[in-house]
Design an enzyme around this catalytic site. Sequence first.
Site, PDB file in Angstrom:
ATOM      1  N   VAL A 134       0.861  -1.180   0.000  1.00  0.00           N
ATOM      2  CA  VAL A 134       0.000   0.000   0.000  1.00  0.00           C
ATOM      3  C   VAL A 134       0.894   1.225   0.000  1.00  0.00           C
ATOM      4  O   VAL A 134       1.866   1.289   0.767  1.00  0.00           O
ATOM      5  CB  VAL A 134      -0.923   0.023   1.243  1.00  0.00           C
ATOM      6  N   SER A 173       6.120   6.155  -0.718  1.00  0.00           N
ATOM      7  CA  SER A 173       7.463   5.644  -1.033  1.00  0.00           C
ATOM      8  C   SER A 173       8.206   5.133   0.192  1.00  0.00           C
ATOM      9  O   SER A 173       9.440   5.121   0.230  1.00  0.00           O
ATOM     10  CB  SER A 173       8.298   6.727  -1.737  1.00  0.00           C
ATOM     11  N   ARG A 174       7.471   4.718   1.197  1.00  0.00           N
ATOM     12  CA  ARG A 174       8.035   4.139   2.417  1.00  0.00           C
ATOM     13  C   ARG A 174       8.900   5.120   3.215  1.00  0.00           C
ATOM     14  O   ARG A 174       9.695   4.709   4.061  1.00  0.00           O
ATOM     15  CB  ARG A 174       8.860   2.869   2.098  1.00  0.00           C
ATOM     16  N   LEU A 175       8.741   6.420   2.962  1.00  0.00           N
ATOM     17  CA  LEU A 175       9.460   7.423   3.757  1.00  0.00           C
ATOM     18  C   LEU A 175       8.580   7.836   4.933  1.00  0.00           C
ATOM     19  O   LEU A 175       8.185   8.989   5.086  1.00  0.00           O
ATOM     20  CB  LEU A 175       9.834   8.625   2.880  1.00  0.00           C
TER      21      LEU A 175
END
Length: 430
Positions: A222, A404-406
């Site tokens: 997600v 973006s998983r940041l």
Amino acid sequence: ELAGLSVATSIAEVYKPTEYNRVLAICGPGNNGGDGLVAARHLHHFGYKPSISYPKRTAKSLYTGLVTQLESLSLPFVSVDDLPEDLSKDFDVIVDAIFGFSFHGAPRPPFDDLIRTLVSLKNYEQRLQKQPVLVSVDIPSGWHVEEGDNEGGGIKPDMLVSLTAPKLCAKRFCGPHHFLGGRFVPPSVVEKYKLKLPSYPGTSMCVRIGKPPQVDISAMRVNYVSPELLEDQVETDPTLQFRKWFDEAVAAGLRETNAMALSTTSKDRKPSSRMVLLKGFDENGFVWFTNYESKKGSDLSDNPCAALLFYWESLNRQVRIEGPVERIPEAESENYFHSRPRGSQIGAIVSKQSSVVPGRHVLYEEYEELTKKYSDGSVIPKPKNWGGFRLKPNLFEFWQGQPSRLHDRLQYSLEDVNGNSAWKVHRLAP
């Protein structure tokens, strides 16, 4: 009406409007087209944004009434000429409601081109990771009702919603999602024809049938979209920050906002986790109740430290809390015990938590016996081995999912400042 509702609920089971919002229902001139019109209306009420392509409108009053209903909701009707050349850019879900099981012969304009467009969207193997998804009503348009896609060049939908009962061609359906819808078949017909139809769960209008979907777990992800969590926006006291997030989760209507994972370790350092319910928190710590002789109770006796984890999925948030644990005063446990429903009080006596029982009937028999014993409304005594624990935090972490998983991770830890303990906030790498 029931058929269209079944199609809409099947779509909603798999393709959530948060990710698959833009729907195109392509409706033919017959019953299948009517199913598509009804499905579009229900999808609108479910939170989707449907558009309808209905090139050959049927003059019967039933169908004109369906069109009127859609127009009254201001749903757009798109002509074939105005459809984009590449449907994948404008739509997330395409409902194939063109032809049903009674169709014979070669499709005529404009449906021949529409079917070719659906066929050319992509090959099935390529489509697993791409949009739009294709949903066929009862049978994929152009298939033979018994032989299916006998030439191999027809529509290959991601979802097939069979109505009444699956048609023989459904044996050749290879997509990941096959549903049966309608609840049309009375018991007398089931018995007469020896049908083997699945039961519908609860009040649902659809039920999954066939093979379970093949899922590539490594591809499941997600992309979170959330407000930024910045240092200058959070409370200096982590308990106040937790209260702020907790209140927002409650306001969002989340189910069991107070559910938390409790992790403990035994004396031989083996960890274990389970879900429990938070029953209170303040500057002194976080409280929950349990049987002291349970697995978690035993762990906490051997190692009085624990970790808590709250996860509020729809808000893209989680909170981790760690610290030492102690039992709360007996009077507090007593007060809480008697605030619970009487059935829960009796259940706490019956359950020798984490111990082996020979069967559920043993629990029921003791429960019924105690229910009769205290049926006069007398006070139910709290078990000596039941009560509350309080975790006194020395670490908090507030996590907010980001693209973006940041992800944002703000950690509060106790540090010595001029001889006094004070909370310091640090940003952790995601």
